[in-house]
Each structure stands twice: as C-alpha cells, then as structure tokens.
Design a protein around this motif. Structure first.
Motif, PDB file in Angstrom:
ATOM      1  N   ASP A 695     -22.638  37.037   0.450  1.00 46.88           N
ATOM      2  CA  ASP A 695     -21.200  37.465   0.016  1.00 46.88           C
ATOM      3  C   ASP A 695     -20.462  38.371   0.117  1.00 46.88           C
ATOM      4  O   ASP A 695     -19.465  38.531   0.117  1.00 46.88           O
ATOM      5  CB  ASP A 695     -21.728  36.740  -1.591  1.00 46.88           C
ATOM      6  CG  ASP A 695     -22.006  34.929  -1.847  1.00 46.88           C
ATOM      7  OD1 ASP A 695     -22.112  34.546  -0.422  1.00 46.88           O
ATOM      8  OD2 ASP A 695     -22.422  34.913  -3.363  1.00 46.88           O
ATOM      9  N   GLU A 696     -20.798  39.652  -0.175  1.00 42.82           N
ATOM     10  CA  GLU A 696     -20.311  40.791   0.174  1.00 42.82           C
ATOM     11  C   GLU A 696     -19.678  40.734   1.068  1.00 42.82           C
ATOM     12  O   GLU A 696     -18.900  41.313   1.591  1.00 42.82           O
ATOM     13  CB  GLU A 696     -20.829  41.701  -0.780  1.00 42.82           C
ATOM     14  CG  GLU A 696     -20.731  41.896  -2.024  1.00 42.82           C
ATOM     15  CD  GLU A 696     -21.668  43.345  -2.772  1.00 42.82           C
ATOM     16  OE1 GLU A 696     -21.375  44.533  -1.894  1.00 42.82           O
ATOM     17  OE2 GLU A 696     -22.542  43.114  -4.131  1.00 42.82           O
ATOM     18  N   GLN A 699     -16.938  38.613   2.099  1.00 45.45           N
ATOM     19  CA  GLN A 699     -15.503  38.257   1.579  1.00 45.45           C
ATOM     20  C   GLN A 699     -14.622  39.855   1.724  1.00 45.45           C
ATOM     21  O   GLN A 699     -14.135  40.219   1.168  1.00 45.45           O
ATOM     22  CB  GLN A 699     -15.602  38.331  -0.034  1.00 45.45           C
ATOM     23  CG  GLN A 699     -16.531  37.337  -1.333  1.00 45.45           C
ATOM     24  CD  GLN A 699     -16.897  37.189  -2.390  1.00 45.45           C
ATOM     25  OE1 GLN A 699     -16.725  38.762  -3.316  1.00 45.45           O
ATOM     26  NE2 GLN A 699     -17.338  36.000  -3.001  1.00 45.45           N
ATOM     27  N   GLU A 703     -11.548  35.756   1.368  1.00 44.66           N
ATOM     28  CA  GLU A 703     -12.084  34.742   1.077  1.00 44.66           C
ATOM     29  C   GLU A 703     -12.515  34.205   2.207  1.00 44.66           C
ATOM     30  O   GLU A 703     -11.470  32.896   2.085  1.00 44.66           O
ATOM     31  CB  GLU A 703     -11.072  34.249  -0.099  1.00 44.66           C
ATOM     32  CG  GLU A 703     -11.053  35.252  -1.197  1.00 44.66           C
ATOM     33  CD  GLU A 703     -12.154  35.265  -2.076  1.00 44.66           C
ATOM     34  OE1 GLU A 703     -13.074  34.262  -2.213  1.00 44.66           O
ATOM     35  OE2 GLU A 703     -12.496  36.005  -2.822  1.00 44.66           O
TER      36      GLU A 703
END
Length: 736
Positions: A695-696, A699, A703
């Motif tokens: 996710d990091e 992102q 998004e």
C-alpha cells in the motif's frame, strides 16, 4: 522459461519464412486458405459453362446519354453532352485537359449526378441495378504493394464473386483472366511501389483491368488506361480491349488524352469534348471528313488524334465552330443564348454562313424546325441514331432541366456503396431486346455479392498477409531485439530493495510508454496507406465496412502481439523473473495497453486525412499521456488532477505496479534513511529484515484504483475508441 523463449523465436522465424512462389506459409497453405489454391498453368483452357452454373448470365447492354449537363456550384463542367455506345464497340472520349472527360465518365458510371439530362442503359434510366453490371477502371493503379498479382486477383474473386460459385471455379476464372490479359509470367510478382519495384506500368494497367473483368461486367469504363505507358504497350492494351469488346460482346468506353494514329483508328466511335460540350460524336473514320466540312482540313501524314485535339484547344472562334458543327451534325437546335450570340456577332454569322449555312437551316425556316430555338432541353437520341445509324432502338426517358437533380438518380443517392460487379464470367450472351423483366430475372436484387461471414474470412486473411511484412519487417525485428537487450542490460538482475525500487518502476513505465508510441504510430499510418484501396473497393461495393473493420482488427491482432511479447520475454527475464504468474499478468497488461494505443492510432488515422496533421495530433496525445502517467510527475496540481484519468499509461502503469509488488518478490526496506514510514518504525524497533508494504509503494504515486477498475477502464476506453473509428469510416469518409 527457456522453452517459452524458444517457442517465441521459432514463431518469429516461421513468420519471416516464405513458401513457394514467395508467399508466406500462412498465405500459401491450403489449411489457412480453407481450400487448396489453384496452381493451374496460366495457359489453362477457356472457362467452361460449369463455372457459371446456377448464376445469371450478363446481357449485352448499350449506353446512351442525352443532353447531360453537370454544374459544380455555378460553374458548368458538362453542357448538353450526347453520345451512345453499343455492345461490341470501343468508344473513346477525347478532349484537351480540363474538358470534362473524367467527369463525363464518372457521370455515366453513376458516381456523379448530372444537373439535367438522361443516362440510359439498354433503354432504362440508370439505377442501382445497372451499377452491378458496370465496372470502372480508375486512372491510378491502386493496389496493396506487397501482395502478388495472383493474390490480388484471388482475393478480388473471393470477395466479388457470389457464394454460389465454388472455390475451384473462382480460381479457374482467375487463371482464365490471367491468360486472357497475358499476365502469366508476372502472376507471382509483387505489385510493388516506388521504393520496391514490382510490376511494370503496363502490367499494373492490365492487372487493374483484370480485377474488374473478374465480375464479368456488361459495360467497362476506363479512365486514361494508356497514361504512363509507352506506345507499344499502349497499343497492345487498347488492342486487347477492342478484341475483348468484339469477342465478348461488351460495351467499352475509355478516355484518351493523346493516342497514336494506330490506336486512334482502332476506335469504333469517338466523342470529342471541347469546354465540356460536344465537338464531335460519331464514327472515328468520319471525323476527318467532318472537320474538312468545317473548313479545318488535316495536313497529309498528320496524326488525326493530334490534329483534332489541337483544333479543340484552338482559338475561341474555332472552338465555337466545332461545338456548333457538332450540334448541327447531331440535329440539335440552339438555345436562346446561342441564338443571341449568333445574331449579335457579324463575324461569327459570316463564318457559319460560309461553312455550315446556318441561316437557311435554322433562321429562315423556323416553322419546320421541330425543336423551338428557345427550348431549354431537347431529346437528341433519335438524332444520334440518324447520324450514326448504329444506335439501338431503346427509348430514352428525358429529364426536366428545371429540376436541379435528375429524378433517375434519386434512387441512387442512398446506394453509394452498392456493388458494381456481382456476377461470374460467362461466354454466352443474351439478346439485348429481352426487356426489363428479363433483366430483373437475370439480376436478382442482392445487396452484396457475398455473405458477411465470407467477407470477414477473406478480408482477415488478406489483412494478415498485407500487415505481416510491415509489422514483422526485419527493421522492426532488429529494433525490438536491440532495445530488449539494452533494457535487459540496463536493469540486469535488479535487486528487490528500496534503492532499486525506482529502477523497477522505471522499467515498467518505459515499457508501457515505448510500446504505446510504437503501436500508436504504426496504426496511425495504417489507414492513410490503405485509404485509396479501401475507397476504391467500397465504391465498387465489394464488401461491408463492418466486415473490413472487424477483419482488420482480428487479422492484425496476432501480429500486434509478437514484438511486444518478444521484448518482454527478453528484457524481463534479464531483469529477473519473479514467478510465472507475475510475468504472465505483467505481459497481459502490456499487451492490453498496446491494444488501447492501437485503437487511438486507428481513430486519429481515420479522422485525419493528412498524415502530417495526424502525426501532430498523435504526438500531443502521447506527450499528454506520458506527463500524466504517474511516474514523471507525482505532485500534480489539484486543478489538473482530472487529466490523469485520460491517460492510458496511467492505468497501465498503476496495474503493473500492483501486479509486480503484490504478486512478485517483496521489496526490502532500506537500512538507512528510508522514505517509507513503516520501514523507519521497523528500523527503530529492531535490526531484522523488513519489507515495504504494498500500500505504501502504491500510494507514493497517488491514490490508486484497484486492479480490476484499471483494467475495466482500459477495456472500455478501447471499445469506445474503436466504435468511434468505425463510425468515422462508415459515415465520415464514405466514397463518392
């Protein structure tokens, strides 16, 4: 992995290999064609009746045009042109440049609508049914350059001959046409183009005629068939046309610019135009006598064709003499404007009193003239019959000149894509006096010569064979191999660490962008290169636009995938293949993005007729989609954030990141000065090995949408763009 690479290289090798007669194996193979192609000798015997069994025969048809007038805007191009041609005759339309020769031919064929006048085929007004029996050979020889002559004729026969004919009969017909036009020695030679020599000029002309002869037309119209040919080749071509007209009982009309005396005396009839008007119409052998009666005798040993053209380009007085002399010979009266001109010009009155005796014929005896001098339009067909003594007795239906559009063409407006040839070859003929009912029985009201499935199947094969040497050229193959090796060496065995994270993302962004550019600009040049061929075939009604467009997409699909797949296998393997699932998913996303880019290129190529304009539009689009792709700029201003959703690279690059970092090897955190919060927290807690959360990573570039959302948007974008391309081809660029 080694097996996959070997299979890919083997397929490339087979794609470049050519079989017998220089044909690619998939074009020459009987399994690919569905049936074994005919390999009969070019000296095959004449086609027998078995070929035409179950299909109607072509009737000999005459052509008559009466008082044909055509205006473009306020400028008159044709003015009250009359003429006729019977089966078995070769008629030439001659005249100086810009005299209306090609315009008249376009009008006779139904491609242009006259402002007034009538055009009749066997006594019936020209309509859509007649277009099936008329072939039009354009002045330019328009073909696919990398197809052989035999392939060109084969695909034409399969597309334009009816499904009721067997494949063997169609191939036998191709053999017969090749033999008829003496094309045996060059049938396996590529058509060629400027940079790649193929057929000679004369062979291309005969190939152009051969494509039209396959449909067994009753009427042949040829625009400047001798242009660009030497005198010997031109003589041979006209002789072939004359023999064809006589033996097959066809009506042949050609436009000629400056024929030799030998060619000139082979013509049965001559229509000479001067400023869009009749300067002479009648038997060719009588033209010298006619000009002598007008006070324009020809010098001894002078080419009569050169002489009459010089007179047609002469002074205004000579031109008026020719026009009025032609009207007198055809039995035409003069309209009010002509009458005023004669009455107000003493010099012209004295001129025509000397040569034509007009006052005694037209002014002193008006009461006996059946056509009043101020009439706007008169019927001249019966006068043409009296003059030539050879016209058929079909009655002509006149058209009211007060109407801007002739009624006989109202039925043809919506049928711009009707077929001009849908019958097989026939040696037998039927009497022309059989009437309309016979014609309607002989030529059923079929909209297309073949079914949609047949058109799709044949066009898919042809598009595959046309696109293969272009897409899989040695230049493109070499470029792909070199670039794949350079990319593989640059990112060779990149470690899965935070320090190499940007390198991994750089490979993904570069790969998506490069193949977007490569495929988009290749597709951009596809329609401009094929536009003339497609316009010619659509004008003749050979196939549906939908069949062509679907066949183009399907036929080029495997070819579009080969080079990106080869690049991916080489470069990604050298960079370090994580696992088969990750590699296949990344390859799928790369191929999907290339299909979307190809769709955009096809749309731009279909909309922009000018290639330079198309390149400019494509360059703006590709630069836009790169800037908002998510790699070059991550801090996009809020008022521009919407633009990223119009970037196809944005969706493809996001998905490649999701696939690589979700299903591939994990990325280790940097031991010092990590830019990810989780890695900093882990480094403070203990000294073990930690990995960056997916996710990091995602992102960091904004998004992201989900994998399925990005894929759905790409597929939807591709479908919408391809539908717009079809609409553009179908309605915006319809052939005239």
């Amino acid at each position: 992995m080694r097996t996959a690479v070997e299979l890919g290289l083997a397929f490339i090798f087979l794609g470049c290999w050519k079989g017998a007669h220089g044909l690619p194996w998939w074009c020459a193979s009987k399994h690919w064609l569905g049936r074994e192609s005919s390999t009969k000798s070019a000296t095959a015997p004449r086609v027998r009746g078995s070929i035409t069994s179950g299909w109607p025969r072509r009737r000999p048809l005459s052509v008559q045009f009466n008082d044909v007038t055509l205006c473009i805007g306020k400028k008159p191009i044709l003015q009250r042109v009359c003429g006729s041609c019977r089966p078995g005759e070769l008629m030439a339309i001659m005249g100086p440049s810009s005299s209306g020769k090609t315009t008249l031919l376009n009008t006779i064929s139904g491609r242009l609508r006259p402002t007034s006048g009538t055009i009749t085929i066997a006594g019936e007004p020209l309509n859509k049914r007649h277009k099936r029996q008329i072939c039009y050979v354009l002045q330019d020889d328009i073909f696919y350059a990398n197809l052989t002559l035999r392939q060109t004729l084969m695909y034409t026969a399969l597309l334009r001959l009816p499904d009721s004919m067997s494949h063997q009969d169609k191939m036998s017909l191709v053999d017969h046409i090749i033999h008829l036009l003496d094309l045996q020695r060059c049938q396996y030679t590529n058509i060629g183009e400027v940079m790649h020599r193929g057929l000679s000029g004369g062979e291309k002309k005969r190939a152009n005629i051969a494509c039209e002869l396959l449909t067994n037309p009753s009427i042949m119209l040829l625009d400047e068939p001798t242009s660009g040919l030497d005198s010997s080749t031109a003589h041979s071509l006209i002789l072939t046309l004359k023999q064809f007209a006589e033996k097959e009982h066809k009506t042949v009309i050609v436009t000629l610019h400056q024929p030799s005396s030998q060619i000139f005396y082979m013509l049965d009839r001559l229509l000479l135009l001067c400023n869009g008007q009749n300067a002479y119409f009648g038997e060719t052998k009588k033209v010298i006598e006619h000009f002598s009666n007008l006070g324009l005798p020809i010098a001894p040993h002078y080419n009569p064709a050169d002489f009459i053209l010089e007179q047609a380009k002469g002074s205004p007085e000579v031109q008026e003499r020719l026009i009025l002399g032609a009207r007198e010979g055809l039995g035409l009266n003069f309209n009010m404007q002509d009458s005023v001109k004669l009455q107000t010009s003493p010099s012209m009155n004295s001129l025509y009193s000397k040569y034509l005796g007009l006052p005694t014929v037209h002014t002193s005896d008006r009461s006996t003239n059946p056509y009043p001098r101020d009439s706007n339009c008169t019927s001249c067909l019966n006068r043409c019959q009296e003059y030539s003594k050879r016209c058929p007795t079909d009655a002509s239906v006149p058209t009211d000149v007060n109407k801007k559009t002739s009624e006989i063409y109202s039925e043809m407006v919506d049928g711009a894509e009707e077929d001009s040839g849908r019958s097989s070859w026939s040696e037998e003929t039927v009497s022309e006096a059989s009437g309309c009912s016979s014609m309607c029985e002989d030529y059923p009201n079929m909209q297309w010569p073949t079914s949609f499935f047949t058109q799709f199947k044949i066009l898919t094969r042809r598009n595959f064979c046309v696109a293969r040497p272009i897409i899989l050229s040695w230049l493109n193959g070499t470029q792909t191999l070199i670039l794949a090796l350079i990319a593989g060496l640059l990112w060779y065995q990149a470690p899965r660490t935070e320090e190499s994270l940007q390198d991994l993302q750089g490979w993904m962004f570069f790969s998506a962008n490069y193949w977007m550019l490569f495929i988009l600009f290749a597709a951009l040049q596809s329609f401009p290169a094929e536009r003339e061929v497609i316009a010619k075939e659509r004008a003749s009604g050979s196939y549906r636009v939908s069949a062509y467009y679907l066949a183009k997409m399907v036929g080029e699909l495997p070819l579009t995938f080969i080079l990106p797949t080869l690049y991916f296998i080489i470069s990604y393997t050298m960079m370090g293949w994580d696992n088969p699932a990750t590699g296949l998913m990344l390859l799928f996303m790369l191929l999907l993005s290339t299909l979307v880019a190809q769709s955009v290129g096809l749309l731009i190529g279909a909309v922009c007729y000018d290639l330079q304009t198309g390149i400019t539009v494509a360059a703006i689009f590709t630069l836009f989609t790169q800037l908002f792709g998510g790699y070059l700029a991550t801090r996009i201003p809020p008022w521009l954030s919407w633009a990223r959703y119009l970037s196809i690279v944005h969706y493809a690059y996001q998905n490649m990141n999701i696939i690589q970092f979700t299903y591939g090897l994990e990325i280790r955190c940097s031991t010092m000065n990590s830019r990810f919060n989780s890695c900093v927290e882990y480094s403070q807690s203990d000294s073990g090995t930690h990995y960056i959360p997916v996710d990091e990573i995602l992102q960091e570039r904004g998004e992201p949408l989900s994998l399925w959302a990005n894929s759905t948007l790409l597929i939807g974008f591709m479908i919408v763009v391809r539908l717009l391309t079809y609409v553009t081809l179908r309605y915006l660029h319809r052939p005239k």
